[in-house]
Design a protein around this motif. Structure first.
Motif, PDB file in Angstrom:
ATOM      1  N   ASN A 182      35.089  39.289  55.077  1.00 60.13           N
ATOM      2  CA  ASN A 182      35.499  40.332  54.129  1.00 60.13           C
ATOM      3  C   ASN A 182      36.020  41.552  54.871  1.00 60.13           C
ATOM      4  OD1 ASN A 182      34.910  39.046  51.718  1.00 60.13           O
ATOM      5  ND2 ASN A 182      32.789  39.765  51.674  1.00 60.13           N
ATOM      6  N   LYS A 183      37.048  42.172  54.321  1.00 58.53           N
ATOM      7  CA  LYS A 183      37.507  43.440  54.874  1.00 58.53           C
ATOM      8  C   LYS A 183      36.626  44.566  54.372  1.00 58.53           C
ATOM      9  CE  LYS A 183      41.762  45.944  55.887  1.00 58.53           C
ATOM     10  NZ  LYS A 183      43.245  45.991  55.710  1.00 58.53           N
ATOM     11  N   TYR A 184      36.123  44.418  53.158  1.00 60.53           N
ATOM     12  CA  TYR A 184      35.192  45.378  52.558  1.00 60.53           C
ATOM     13  C   TYR A 184      33.995  44.599  52.026  1.00 60.53           C
ATOM     14  CZ  TYR A 184      39.481  48.110  52.723  1.00 60.53           C
ATOM     15  OH  TYR A 184      40.630  48.726  53.152  1.00 60.53           O
ATOM     16  N   PRO A 185      32.816  45.217  52.015  1.00 60.54           N
ATOM     17  CA  PRO A 185      31.602  44.488  51.614  1.00 60.54           C
ATOM     18  C   PRO A 185      31.663  44.009  50.157  1.00 60.54           C
ATOM     19  CG  PRO A 185      31.042  46.549  52.729  1.00 60.54           C
ATOM     20  CD  PRO A 185      32.511  46.591  52.459  1.00 60.54           C
ATOM     21  N   ASP A 186      31.009  42.878  49.906  1.00 63.01           N
ATOM     22  CA  ASP A 186      30.847  42.389  48.529  1.00 63.01           C
ATOM     23  C   ASP A 186      29.895  43.306  47.766  1.00 63.01           C
ATOM     24  OD1 ASP A 186      32.499  40.239  48.896  1.00 63.01           O
ATOM     25  OD2 ASP A 186      30.879  38.776  49.184  1.00 63.01           O
ATOM     26  N   ARG A 197      31.342  40.917  43.001  1.00 65.11           N
ATOM     27  CA  ARG A 197      32.655  41.569  43.049  1.00 65.11           C
ATOM     28  C   ARG A 197      33.109  41.622  44.505  1.00 65.11           C
ATOM     29  NH1 ARG A 197      32.959  46.969  41.206  1.00 65.11           N
ATOM     30  NH2 ARG A 197      30.745  47.234  41.694  1.00 65.11           N
ATOM     31  N   ARG A 198      34.355  41.169  44.734  1.00 67.38           N
ATOM     32  CA  ARG A 198      34.866  41.034  46.101  1.00 67.38           C
ATOM     33  C   ARG A 198      36.298  41.554  46.167  1.00 67.38           C
ATOM     34  NH1 ARG A 198      34.120  35.270  48.597  1.00 67.38           N
ATOM     35  NH2 ARG A 198      32.111  36.190  49.165  1.00 67.38           N
ATOM     36  N   ASP A 199      36.590  42.303  47.210  1.00 67.62           N
ATOM     37  CA  ASP A 199      37.953  42.778  47.408  1.00 67.62           C
ATOM     38  C   ASP A 199      38.859  41.605  47.793  1.00 67.62           C
ATOM     39  OD1 ASP A 199      39.591  45.448  47.878  1.00 67.62           O
ATOM     40  OD2 ASP A 199      40.115  44.078  49.522  1.00 67.62           O
ATOM     41  N   TYR A 200      40.122  41.699  47.355  1.00 69.81           N
ATOM     42  CA  TYR A 200      41.055  40.602  47.589  1.00 69.81           C
ATOM     43  C   TYR A 200      41.414  40.434  49.073  1.00 69.81           C
ATOM     44  CZ  TYR A 200      41.957  39.861  42.632  1.00 69.81           C
ATOM     45  OH  TYR A 200      41.822  39.555  41.303  1.00 69.81           O
TER      46      TYR A 200
END
Length: 351
Positions: A182-186, A197-200
């Motif tokens: 992930n580039k940003y945390p879930d 919720r997860r960043d694309y």
């Protein structure tokens, strides 16, 4: 109308009862009285409007639609409705069908649907290229039958008199397992949002290959994770099997026709072992569905690999090994059923 007239009803009551005009009733009765029943029931044939688009013209449309546009000088591989319509309008006159210059796209679309033509789509199939497909499939099914006969009525493994078992391993590789981070945390589920919720955006951390086999007697899954799946990796897996099973037992592998399974390096390794230590049974070309481990890989993808996020290939490797530990804590013995009734006991005894 005629039936009601025969019952003595008036023209007016018949017309009202059927929702037609009185003149329609009278015309039907007159035609019956002056001619016959068929003329009263059926209209005379009419010449109708002359056919504008002939059968030859329609056949030409079909012939064009059944060719690839690239074969007619265009860049595209498949037709679009607009491109096919434009081609037909442009070349209709020189082909001898000038009426098609004014044919509309809706008419063309309707006609293609009527003819069940879909030149805008590709439907894939698999060409059977193995001329010995049936014999090879039969050989694999025979192995599955042999495994089945190694169990008694209570599902216990029957130990041969000489104490040496044949261990059948359904083997395959699953290459290119991606380590995605992930580039940003879930964001975990909450009472307000009941889903992850997860960043694309994501980061690729590399890939791994999984070499794995399932012992068809015990259900145990045997893994080896590598950065490749070359001959050296396959030999390493064979060494794991050789160390796992008692000397004198036979290790029988059901596997596909990958070059690593038949390479010079593999043959050189096998030559260092007793002749009957390893027995390879190859599935037919393009018949991975005959190998039971494919079901295991499908289950693994759904249960563990789907949506997985890891920070490195090391973490991915650790989690795959952890999954195998979880599976082996309660192993499931796989049983093949497809076409097994075609295998006769005498075939197994003679194999």
């Amino acid at each position: 109308m005629l039936l009601w007239k025969s019952e003595g009803k008036t023209d007016k009551s018949i017309a009202d009862g059927l929702g037609v005009s009185v003149n329609t009733v009278r015309r039907c009765v007159d035609r019956y009285l002056n001619s016959d029943i068929n003329l009263a029931i059926f209209d005379d044939e009419r010449s109708g409007r002359p056919v504008e688009i002939t059968d030859d013209a329609k056949s030409w449309i079909v012939s064009v639609a059944c060719q690839k546009p690239c074969d007619l000088g265009y860049s595209a591989e498949l037709w679009t409705l607009a491109a096919l319509h434009k081609h037909i309008q442009t070349h209709a006159e020189e082909a001898g069908y000038p009426r098609l210059k004014t044919v509309t796209k809706p008419w063309l679309q309707k006609y293609l649907k009527k003819m069940d033509l879909k030149p805008f789509k590709i439907k894939y199939y698999l060409e059977r290229k193995d001329p010995d497909f049936d014999n090879k499939m039969h050989e694999v099914l025979l192995v599955y039958k042999q495994v089945e006969m190694q169990f008694d009525d209570n599902g216990e493994i029957i130990i041969p008199d000489d104490g040496h078992l044949t261990h059948t391993i359904s083997y395959d590789e699953k290459p290119g397992i991606q380590a995605i981070d992930n580039k940003y945390p879930d964001h975990n589920p909450t009472a307000e949002n009941g889903f992850v919720r997860r960043d694309y955006e994501y980061v690729r951390r590399g890939t791994l290959s999984l070499l794995a086999g399932i012992d068809l007697l015990t259900g145990e899954a045997i893994p080896l994770i590598s950065k490749s799946h070359k001959s050296s990796d396959f030999i390493e897996f064979l060494k794991i099997l050789d160390a796992k099973y008692p000397e004198g037992d036979t290790i029988q592998l059901i596997l596909d026709n990958h070059s690593a399974h038949k390479s010079k390096e593999t043959q050189q390794y096998l030559a260092t072992l007793p002749e009957d230590r390893f027995v390879f049974v190859f599935t037919p070309t393009h018949a991975s569905w005959l190998n039971m481990i494919e079901s295991f890989f499908s289950k693994m993808t759904k249960q563990m690999l789907k949506g997985i996020r890891v920070s490195s290939t090391d973490e991915l490797s650790e989690r795959i090994y952890r999954y195998f530990d979880e599976i082996n804590a309660d192993p499931v013995v796989y049983h093949w059923t497809y076409k097994m009734d075609e295998i006769k006991p005498d075939e197994v005894m003679n194999a």
